[in-house]
Design a protein around this motif. Structure first.
Motif, mmCIF file in Angstrom:
data_model
loop_
_atom_site.group_PDB
_atom_site.id
_atom_site.type_symbol
_atom_site.label_atom_id
_atom_site.label_comp_id
_atom_site.label_asym_id
_atom_site.label_seq_id
_atom_site.Cartn_x
_atom_site.Cartn_y
_atom_site.Cartn_z
ATOM 1 N N ALA A 56 0.825 -1.214 0.000
ATOM 2 C CA ALA A 56 0.000 0.000 0.000
ATOM 3 C C ALA A 56 0.854 1.255 0.000
ATOM 4 O O ALA A 56 2.016 1.258 0.439
ATOM 5 C CB ALA A 56 -0.931 0.013 1.208
ATOM 6 N N LEU A 98 0.310 5.057 1.597
ATOM 7 C CA LEU A 98 -0.510 5.820 2.532
ATOM 8 C C LEU A 98 -0.138 7.298 2.439
ATOM 9 O O LEU A 98 0.988 7.681 2.752
ATOM 10 C CB LEU A 98 -0.307 5.312 3.961
ATOM 11 C CG LEU A 98 -0.994 6.076 5.100
ATOM 12 C CD1 LEU A 98 -2.505 6.132 4.895
ATOM 13 C CD2 LEU A 98 -0.649 5.436 6.441
ATOM 14 N N CYS A 132 -3.036 13.697 3.477
ATOM 15 C CA CYS A 132 -3.459 14.661 2.452
ATOM 16 C C CYS A 132 -2.926 16.076 2.670
ATOM 17 O O CYS A 132 -2.651 16.802 1.712
ATOM 18 C CB CYS A 132 -4.976 14.668 2.359
ATOM 19 S SG CYS A 132 -5.650 13.098 1.769
ATOM 20 N N ALA A 138 -0.368 7.525 -6.822
ATOM 21 C CA ALA A 138 -1.391 6.502 -6.636
ATOM 22 C C ALA A 138 -1.434 5.548 -7.823
ATOM 23 O O ALA A 138 -1.550 4.323 -7.651
ATOM 24 C CB ALA A 138 -2.755 7.170 -6.434
ATOM 25 N N ARG A 195 -0.717 1.546 -7.689
ATOM 26 C CA ARG A 195 -1.723 0.589 -8.159
ATOM 27 C C ARG A 195 -1.178 -0.267 -9.305
ATOM 28 O O ARG A 195 -1.473 -1.457 -9.398
ATOM 29 C CB ARG A 195 -2.987 1.322 -8.602
ATOM 30 C CG ARG A 195 -3.764 1.931 -7.432
ATOM 31 C CD ARG A 195 -5.090 2.502 -7.894
ATOM 32 N NE ARG A 195 -5.854 3.043 -6.781
ATOM 33 C CZ ARG A 195 -6.089 4.335 -6.575
ATOM 34 N NH1 ARG A 195 -5.616 5.241 -7.430
ATOM 35 N NH2 ARG A 195 -6.784 4.720 -5.534
ATOM 36 N N VAL A 201 -4.187 2.045 -2.372
ATOM 37 C CA VAL A 201 -3.820 3.407 -1.975
ATOM 38 C C VAL A 201 -4.730 3.840 -0.835
ATOM 39 O O VAL A 201 -5.952 3.647 -0.883
ATOM 40 C CB VAL A 201 -3.937 4.379 -3.171
ATOM 41 C CG1 VAL A 201 -3.563 5.797 -2.738
ATOM 42 C CG2 VAL A 201 -3.038 3.916 -4.307
ATOM 43 N N MET A 202 -4.127 4.423 0.192
ATOM 44 C CA MET A 202 -4.866 4.819 1.381
ATOM 45 C C MET A 202 -4.592 6.295 1.692
ATOM 46 O O MET A 202 -3.537 6.829 1.355
ATOM 47 C CB MET A 202 -4.466 3.954 2.569
ATOM 48 C CG MET A 202 -4.494 2.454 2.269
ATOM 49 S SD MET A 202 -4.326 1.395 3.727
ATOM 50 C CE MET A 202 -2.667 1.798 4.277
ATOM 51 N N ALA A 203 -5.560 6.929 2.328
ATOM 52 C CA ALA A 203 -5.413 8.333 2.723
ATOM 53 C C ALA A 203 -5.586 8.458 4.229
ATOM 54 O O ALA A 203 -6.537 7.925 4.796
ATOM 55 C CB ALA A 203 -6.444 9.200 2.009
ATOM 56 N N SER A 232 -9.093 14.263 0.352
ATOM 57 C CA SER A 232 -8.713 13.451 -0.803
ATOM 58 C C SER A 232 -9.598 13.732 -2.006
ATOM 59 O O SER A 232 -9.201 13.483 -3.154
ATOM 60 C CB SER A 232 -8.761 11.959 -0.445
ATOM 61 O OG SER A 232 -10.005 11.594 0.128
ATOM 62 N N PRO A 268 -8.692 7.104 -2.985
ATOM 63 C CA PRO A 268 -8.128 6.015 -2.183
ATOM 64 C C PRO A 268 -9.120 4.884 -1.932
ATOM 65 O O PRO A 268 -10.335 5.104 -1.864
ATOM 66 C CB PRO A 268 -7.758 6.711 -0.867
ATOM 67 C CG PRO A 268 -8.671 7.900 -0.801
ATOM 68 C CD PRO A 268 -8.805 8.362 -2.224
ATOM 69 N N GLU A 269 -8.582 3.677 -1.814
ATOM 70 C CA GLU A 269 -9.417 2.532 -1.453
ATOM 71 C C GLU A 269 -9.749 2.531 0.042
ATOM 72 O O GLU A 269 -10.753 1.956 0.460
ATOM 73 C CB GLU A 269 -8.708 1.214 -1.799
ATOM 74 C CG GLU A 269 -8.760 0.820 -3.256
ATOM 75 C CD GLU A 269 -7.724 1.541 -4.108
ATOM 76 O OE1 GLU A 269 -8.005 1.765 -5.305
ATOM 77 O OE2 GLU A 269 -6.637 1.882 -3.588
ATOM 78 N N VAL A 285 -9.652 5.133 3.660
ATOM 79 C CA VAL A 285 -9.455 6.446 4.276
ATOM 80 C C VAL A 285 -9.590 6.293 5.786
ATOM 81 O O VAL A 285 -10.593 5.766 6.282
ATOM 82 C CB VAL A 285 -10.492 7.477 3.776
ATOM 83 C CG1 VAL A 285 -10.480 8.728 4.652
ATOM 84 C CG2 VAL A 285 -10.218 7.856 2.330
#
Length: 388
Positions: free
Chosen positions: A179, A181, A184, A203, A207, A213-215, A231, A238-239, A241
Motif C-alpha cells: 500500500a 498511505l 493529504c 497513486a 496501483r 492506496v490509502m489516505a 482526498s 483512495p481505497e 481512508v
C-alpha cells in the motif's frame, strides 16, 4: 496543577479550562481565550454547540454503549449516511486516529498477503508525515524525531517517499508493495501541502505495482480543508481512508472507510474495537454530518481560511515566513529568529489558543463554524504578538 497527578506526556501549559461557547473558552480563573486550536482540529463545531449537546443528551438517555456483537439503530443510521456522503462501500469504527491508521495498516498487510503472499508487505508513507503514537503508526510516521531508540525495535516493512518528488515514484513501488498511505495535508509535519497531480501519479504508480492506496484523513477529514474529505480535492480516489478528530465534534471517534478491491479484505476476527462506533459517538457524528451538509457551510470554511491567511500576510511581520493551508488548516512559518513554541506561549498569555507543527511552524485549526467576530478577535491578538 494537572501535571502533578496526570503523567505530563504532552508538555501541557499550567492552564485549566472549565467551559466554552462557540470558539471562545474560559479557564479556571475566568480568563477568556479565542480558540484557534479546537482541541487540535477536534472541536469542529466549537464548544457547547446546542444541536450537539441536545443529541448527546438524548442519546445518553437511551443508550451510551452497546457491544459490537450487535448493532445499534443510531450506528446503522450514521454508517448509512457516512457511506452515502462519501461513496465508500463499508466502514470500520474505532475511537481515535491511531486506531484508524492501525486498522488501515492491518488491512493493507492482509491485502498484500492475499495478493502476493509473504513478500508483499511494504507500506509506503510520506516523509514528514504523522500517523499516530502506537508502535506501528509511529513507524509509519515519516519523521525521525518520532523514532527514539527507547521504543525500538519498530515494526518492519515501512518505507518513505518524499511528497511531490516526481522522480521517486518512478522506481519506488514493486511487487513487494502492499500500500501507499498519503497524508493529504501534513499537519504535524508543518501543514505541508501535497500536490494533487503528484498524488494522482503516485497513486497510479502504486496501483500499477499491485498495491492499494490509502489516505490519512485523521486531521483533514470532515470539512477541515473545505470538502468533506481532503482526498476529494487531490483526486486520487483512495481505497481506504482513515478518519477521527472532528468526526464527532469532540466525542472520541475514529475508523476507516473502505471501497473497491479493499472492501472484502477484513473477515470476522481480523480487527475489533470494544468501544468503536458506540451509540453516543454515532449520535454526535450525525450532528457533524448534518452541519457539513448545510448549504454554504463548506464554502464558508474555505472563505474563512483564505481570509485568515490573507490577513496574516497583511500584518507585514518580520517574523512571518511562508503561510500555507487549505480551508481552516493553516501553517505559518516563523523566521528571523522567532520560535513557534515561544510565539505559541505568548499568544496563550494574550488569550489566543494555537499550536505548533514541524520544525518551526505555528498551526491554526479553529472550529469550522467560528464566527467572523471571533476570527477578528483572534487575528488582533496574533497581530499584536507577531508585530511587537
Amino acid at each position: 496543577m494537572g501535571s502533578k497527578i496526570v503523567v505530563n506526556n504532552y508538555g501541557s501549559f499550567d492552564v485549566t479550562m472549565v467551559k466554552g461557547k462557540g470558539s471562545t473558552v474560559y479557564d479556571i480563573n475566568g480568563k477568556k481565550y479565542i480558540d484557534f486550536l479546537a482541541g487540535i482540529a477536534v472541536n469542529c463545531l466549537g464548544h457547547n454547540f446546542k444541536p450537539l449537546v441536545k443529541a448527546l443528551s438524548k442519546q445518553a438517555k437511551k443508550q451510551i454503549h452497546v457491544c459490537n456483537y450487535f448493532t445499534s439503530d443510531v450506528g446503522i443510521e450514521y454508517a448509512t449516511e457516512l457511506l452515502g456522503r462519501t461513496g465508500f462501500d463499508c466502514c470500520y469504527f474505532g475511537n481515535s486516529g491511531a486506531e484508524g491508521n492501525e486498522a488501515a495498516i492491518k488491512l493493507a498487510r492482509k491485502y498484500g498477503w492475499l495478493n502476493g503472499g509473504s513478500k508483499r508487505r511494504v507500506i509506503y508513507t510520506l516523509e514528514s508525515s504523522f500517523h499516530g503514537r502506537t508502535l506501528a503508526t509511529l513507524t509509519a510516521t515519516g519523521q525521525d524525531k518520532f523514532h527514539p531508540e527507547c521504543f525500538a525495535p519498530y515494526v518492519d516493512c515501512f518505507k518513505t517517499i518524499k511528497a511531490n518528488d516526481w522522480e521517486a515514484i518512478k522506481t519506488a513501488f514493486d511487487d513487494t508493495t502492499a500500500a501507499l498511505l498519503i497524508e493529504c495535508v501534513q499537519g504535524e509535519g508543518g501543514v505541508n501541502i501535497v500536490d494533487a497531480k503528484w498524488a494522482q501519479a503516485a497513486a497510479k504508480a502504486a496501483r500499477d505495482a499491485g498495491a492499494i492506496v490509502m489516505a490519512d484523513e485523521v486531521q483533514t477529514g470532515f470539512g477541515r480543508t473545505g470538502s468533506l474529505l481532503a482526498s476529494e480535492q487531490l483526486g486520487f480516489e483512495p481505497e481506504v481512508v482513515s478518519f477521527a478528530k472532528g468526526a464527532a465534534g469532540g466525542v472520541p471517534f475514529g475508523g476507516i472507510l473502505i471501497r473497491g478491491k479493499a472492501a472484502d479484505v477484513f473477515k470476522v476476527g481480523d480487527h475489533q474495537s470494544t468501544f468503536g462506533g458506540n451509540p453516543l459517538a454515532c449520535a454526535a457524528g450525525l450532528v457533524v454530518l448534518h452541519e457539513l451538509e448545510r448549504p454554504g457551510f463548506l464554502e464558508s470554511v474555505k472563505e474563512k481560511g483564505e481570509y485568515i491567511r490573507k490577513e496574516i500576510a497583511s500584518f507585514g511581520s518580520k517574523y512571518t515566513g511562508e503561510i500555507r493551508g487549505k480551508g481552516l488548516m493553516i501553517g505559518v512559518d516563523m523566521v528571523n529568529g522567532a520560535k513557534a513554541v515561544e510565539i505559541e506561549t505568548r499568544l496563550l498569555k494574550e488569550g489566543l489558543l494555537t499550536s505548533t507543527a514541524g520544525a518551526n511552524t505555528l498551526r491554526l485549526v479553529p472550529p469550522l463554524n467560528i464566527s467572523w467576530k471571533e476570527i477578528d478577535e483572534g487575528l488582533k491578538i496574533l497581530k499584536k504578538v507577531l508585530c511587537e
